[in-house]
Write an enzyme that holds these catalytic residues in place. Structure first.
Site, mmCIF file in Angstrom:
data_model
loop_
_atom_site.group_PDB
_atom_site.id
_atom_site.type_symbol
_atom_site.label_atom_id
_atom_site.label_comp_id
_atom_site.label_asym_id
_atom_site.label_seq_id
_atom_site.Cartn_x
_atom_site.Cartn_y
_atom_site.Cartn_z
ATOM 1 N N ARG A 127 0.823 -1.212 0.000
ATOM 2 C CA ARG A 127 0.000 0.000 0.000
ATOM 3 C C ARG A 127 0.853 1.256 0.000
ATOM 4 O O ARG A 127 0.566 2.212 -0.723
ATOM 5 C CB ARG A 127 -0.952 -0.033 1.198
ATOM 6 C CG ARG A 127 -2.015 -1.090 1.009
ATOM 7 C CD ARG A 127 -3.053 -1.139 2.105
ATOM 8 N NE ARG A 127 -4.176 -1.958 1.652
ATOM 9 C CZ ARG A 127 -5.242 -2.253 2.384
ATOM 10 N NH1 ARG A 127 -5.350 -1.790 3.617
ATOM 11 N NH2 ARG A 127 -6.209 -2.992 1.882
ATOM 12 N N TYR A 146 -6.717 0.499 -6.875
ATOM 13 C CA TYR A 146 -6.109 -0.817 -6.594
ATOM 14 C C TYR A 146 -5.338 -0.834 -5.275
ATOM 15 O O TYR A 146 -5.082 0.177 -4.689
ATOM 16 C CB TYR A 146 -5.322 -1.357 -7.783
ATOM 17 C CG TYR A 146 -4.060 -0.680 -8.291
ATOM 18 C CD1 TYR A 146 -3.326 0.240 -7.555
ATOM 19 C CD2 TYR A 146 -3.589 -1.035 -9.552
ATOM 20 C CE1 TYR A 146 -2.176 0.783 -8.063
ATOM 21 C CE2 TYR A 146 -2.413 -0.483 -10.064
ATOM 22 C CZ TYR A 146 -1.714 0.426 -9.309
ATOM 23 O OH TYR A 146 -0.568 0.962 -9.805
ATOM 24 N N GLU A 147 -5.075 -2.033 -4.833
ATOM 25 C CA GLU A 147 -4.423 -2.258 -3.528
ATOM 26 C C GLU A 147 -5.273 -1.683 -2.384
ATOM 27 O O GLU A 147 -4.762 -1.194 -1.389
ATOM 28 C CB GLU A 147 -3.025 -1.642 -3.550
ATOM 29 C CG GLU A 147 -2.015 -2.299 -2.642
ATOM 30 C CD GLU A 147 -1.854 -3.797 -2.851
ATOM 31 O OE1 GLU A 147 -1.694 -4.228 -4.010
ATOM 32 O OE2 GLU A 147 -1.925 -4.522 -1.850
ATOM 33 N N GLY A 148 -6.596 -1.746 -2.567
ATOM 34 C CA GLY A 148 -7.532 -1.206 -1.565
ATOM 35 C C GLY A 148 -7.949 0.202 -1.923
ATOM 36 O O GLY A 148 -7.123 1.112 -1.944
ATOM 37 N N GLN A 208 -8.915 2.251 2.621
ATOM 38 C CA GLN A 208 -7.847 2.894 3.406
ATOM 39 C C GLN A 208 -8.440 3.702 4.555
ATOM 40 O O GLN A 208 -7.945 3.675 5.685
ATOM 41 C CB GLN A 208 -6.996 3.827 2.533
ATOM 42 C CG GLN A 208 -6.423 3.201 1.268
ATOM 43 C CD GLN A 208 -5.642 1.929 1.518
ATOM 44 O OE1 GLN A 208 -4.905 1.842 2.502
ATOM 45 N NE2 GLN A 208 -5.817 0.954 0.651
#
Lengths: 593, 593
Positions: free
Chosen positions: A297, A432-434, A439
């Site tokens: 992240r 992407y990646e959350g 977050q």
């Protein structure tokens, strides 16, 4: 296309003056590593990024990866560029020596990564994801798996991918439905994964897929997900790529940006079942993923930083060259002389500098945690930073890459200018990646409410110390910054108290206000780093520094002041919206939209 | 792709309840026109936009206009769609009866235009620009030119273009270098124009180019620019398209978005010189352009509104369908139930409603000015609104179309979803027809400083009256809104005073703060419209209205409250940054970037 100028001196300044790189290395017992070596590393990375990766960026966009016959061919030129990256040892930078790594601090890896991301984000995603695979195996793999895979992944001979998302399981991984059936010493994996970045290519003789799947006896939900390693080519008895495994890219996406990064739908086990090996214990897949999340992240946050800096550099270059209107003496006027253009450029510059300092502070938090045996307090600081770096920096990157288009005017809308590519590429970052919401929920739930605000209070106390130091300075700029920053920290503390008081009793409150809290914390953290920058600048100036030079320090000072005057107020705005807790949001029924 | 739902009832509500459409028609002495007719017009426009234009939008993006052999062929399907538009008389809506128009109020034309823009922005640009040509000829053309061109332009038989920009003359029109040489009863035009929207196509047998050029004896700068009409085919003695004129598209741009709209580089007079006719008097080209600017610029603001509403509708549809996670009872949860998704949707909805009301208020200001013989006061209100509508609404559209992508998550980044198209299309809006900086400078310079703040004070007084009415209501929502709004208006008044005091003595101040003032005024005006919406909702509810219905009014109420809680604070933020007058901006030298 504009030439990319790697921010070598800027990164060195942050490492040396804000992070205390030499002290960190001492704590990590890395006797041979110091700021001079870091400087040399940055210099070399700067060369490769600006001379090899950056010139390929536009071509990569215009000649996307191609899919045919269940295989992906990457954009022209990337294979050779990747080989240079590997030959020069860049993939080994922060990996442990035991498996062929150079064991350098994470924070230096992050400073270098910014350059890869800025110069060619679509390409740099590939090594970024390989690091994720390395971390997963390092933390949870058996000695056998480690011995087989780590040296090759770390050397960059093979690349790694992360296979989490399925058509019905995006933000909600509880819905993962890919199965893993025991079959002798291995498993057979069956299922479809989507949005798999760099899921296939021809740059390396093997690709190592890390895959979330369910064992036959798995409990439902997130507690029944296990982690598997599935190589594209199954290793033979000598550990070399042998038979083709039953995992294929069956399509790639036609995306808004990052065209050079093939986004694959991966079919696992459509034929005889893909051979996979369990990583660690059964049903621990999700917690294992979380151990990698800080790096992955934060890495995406650094992409936001990199692409914003690239956009800034391009905007400055254009603003110098483009002439509109005349000065009073009749000479032609480059648009950089117009105050509103300078406002846009300074927003970008000051924002980028704040992001860079925060990215390195947050990355160094991992090193400091390692140096302190992963003490709870140090690790909590790292964990608190991660969603802020990922969420805020990628959201901010949207505005900054858009400003580059705006500075270009009509030319910015023409694809060949290249400004639009940065804008298109950047748009994936808050997803992407959350997503940003993920977050923000992570920040407010796991990082603040879960520990009763202890880690946040510790951060705010450090910020108060900075505010006090600024206010106590005899320098008028520092005093002004200190006053503005102290006000922002007070507002943050009040917001924290408000949250701790109200969140437990209002079911949806933390979800409703999390976005504003995330953005507020981002601008606040950026302010903290700019405040510390200002203090360092004043100290260096007073000491007649000759490392960075008068001009460099003068620019840093003004950029910091601009932040306090124009960007820090955004923290107050977002905290204000947050604690107002908009009732209308709860009132508007789902079927009323 | 999502189905487009034309906002018929919403537009009617604004026309009827906020603008006072019937009263306006009375003032305009349009006895046969009333809200019921307007409603019927909106209904019909809604059908064409949703059934014909909207379904072509994605195809238009994927099959851009093509250039070959100095001619442009538009995207497939557009010629037929345009013919339907013309056959149904839509091009004649607001034009004067004398030349075949229907003479309907501008505000109704704007409400209808929103639907064209929302359903297919790239296509709708073409008739939008034709209106510009009509206005220029109406206001400044000789009787002969009017008779020859207006009926055909108004009927939509021919389309019109605006040719201002040159490679060296974008925001700065003083640099226009295209020449016009007298040649008998006409002129020969020579020069190159760039970024000419719909500069060529095959939808109509002729195209009428309005061109800025310099006469041989022209003084330098903006006072030496004249306006010419240059038809693609020179008219023969019967007024029909005859010989091909020497004006050709020599290339089209490869753009980030609006692919269906050919953006041409036009070569005038590369051979024998393009035949052109002077419009009005020599050297008056620039003031003539200004007479069209209110319409053209507000029209682009309406594009921002339309595309934001389209993006909102798509986001809602996806958020209802997309399931992630489960409810406590185990049922699957559509993402629309998550508070942060609702925050994004409500930001879009509330923002769109504020924009629509403001767009119609600003457009009606032209009608009210006409009805009042273009009185200075009424015209000043119109002029004050124009940069706000253009600047703020197009900037806001960036955020709102981006939120649509965010709601879609990874799917939003995949082109086939269509969310990315709206985002790409929208990015041109703060650039063309005068960048945001140009709007902001216009607002602060020509619209506020030039009259000593009189027009702004008049607007603020009207706002104060609304705030007072809200605060005096027995309704608790109105009271809360009134308090928040009064505070924002106070802040606006203070900012105005600050500006009037400081701008004359600080050379660059108004340029430095104009962007923040523009954005602040936009959010404030949006708040004003939402406050008036709330008052209307309360009155209708108290009167047991059955035109709009309880549900409609309930939604409007909450949307208004959301605006006051979450969007109105942005006005305060921007006013705050503005009056802080960031010194760092002045300190950072041009060569320091």
């Amino acid at each position: 296309m504009s030439q990319y100028q790697p921010p070598v001196l800027d990164a060195k300044f942050v490492l040396d003056q804000l992070i205390g790189f030499d002290g960190l290395c001492e704590k990590l017992q890395l006797e041979d590593i110091n700021i001079d070596l870091a400087d040399a590393v940055l210099e070399e990375a700067g060369k490769l990024s600006s001379e090899v990766f950056a010139p390929l960026n536009w071509d990569t966009d215009q000649n996307p990866a191609q899919w045919a016959d269940n295989a992906v061919t990457e954009s022209p030129g990337l294979k050779e560029a990747y080989q240079q990256f590997v030959d020069n040892g860049w993939s080994t930078l922060t990996a442990p020596e035991e498996f062929g790594g150079q064991n350098l601090p994470q924070v230096l890896g992050t400073a270098v990564s910014e350059m890869w991301q800025a110069s060619n984000m679509a390409f740099a995603l590939c090594p970024l994801l390989s690091i994720g695979s390395v971390e997963a195996l390092l933390a949870h793999g058996s000695d056998e798996l480690k011995a087989l895979y780590l040296p090759r992944l770390i050397a960059g001979e093979w690349t790694g991918t992360m296979n989490l998302t399925e058509p019905g399981a995006g933000s909600d991984l509880a819905a993962v439905s890919t199965t893993a059936t025991p079959d002798g010493d291995h498993y057979r994996i069956k299922g479809q994964k989507i949005f798999i970045t760099w899921g296939d290519h021809q740059m390396t003789p093997n690709i190592v897929h890390l895959v979330l799947a369910r064992l036959p006896d798995a409990p439902p939900g997130v507690k029944g997900i296990s982690l598997f390693i599935v190589p594209k080519f199954v290793l033979d008895e000598n550990g070399e790529p042998g038979e083709r495994n039953d995992v294929y890219p069956i399509s790639i996406e036609h995306k808004l940006g990052i065209h050079g990064s093939p986004t694959c739908t991966m079919a696992f086990g459509d034929n005889e079942g893909a051979i996979g090996y369990l990583v660690g214990e059964p049903h621990k897949g999700l917690p294992y993923m979380f151990t990698m999340m800080n790096h992955a992240r934060q890495g995406v946050g650094v992409q936001g930083l990199g692409i914003s800096d690239r956009a800034y550099q391009q905007a400055v270059q254009y603003a110098r060259e483009r002439v509109q209107g005349k000065n009073r003496d009749g000479s032609k006027k480059p648009i950089i002389e117009y105050p509103d253009v300078r406002r846009m450029l300074l927003t970008m510059r000051s924002g980028v500098e704040a992001m860079r300092a925060l990215a390195l502070e947050a990355s160094a938090a991992l090193d400091f945690a390692h140096a302190d045996n992963n003490s709870k307090e140090k690790y909590a600081r790292l964990e608190l930073f991660t969603p802020i770096v990922k969420g805020w920096m990628t959201e901010f990157a949207q505005e900054l890459t858009s400003l580059n288009i705006q500075v270009h005017g009509g030319m910015g809308y023409v694809e060949e200018t290249g400004a639009a590519q940065h804008f298109r590429d950047a748009r994936i970052l808050p997803i992407y990646e959350g997503t940003t919401a993920i977050q923000a929920l992570d920040l407010i739930g796991r990082k603040v409410l879960m520990d009763g605000g202890v880690a946040l209070e510790s951060l705010l106390n450090d910020m108060t110390a900075t505010a006090t130091e600024l206010s106590a300075s005899s320098n008028a700029d520092a005093q002004a910054f200190g006053a503005a920053f102290a006000q922002a920290v007070d507002k943050a503390r009040a917001a924290k108290e408000w949250l701790l008081t109200n969140a437990p009793s209002e079911k949806e409150l933390s979800q409703a206000v999390c976005f504003d809290m995330l953005m507020a914390m981002g601008y606040l953290c950026g302010g903290w780093m700019q405040g510390r920058t200002l203090l360092a600048v004043i100290a260096l100036t007073d000491a007649n520094d000759d490392v960075y030079g008068e001009e460099f320090l003068a620019k840093k000072r003004i950029s910091a002041m601009y932040y306090s005057q124009c960007l820090l107020p955004r923290a107050l705005h977002h905290f204000g919206v947050m604690v107002q807790n908009p009732q209308a949001l709860y009132e508007f029924a789902v079927d009323q939209f």
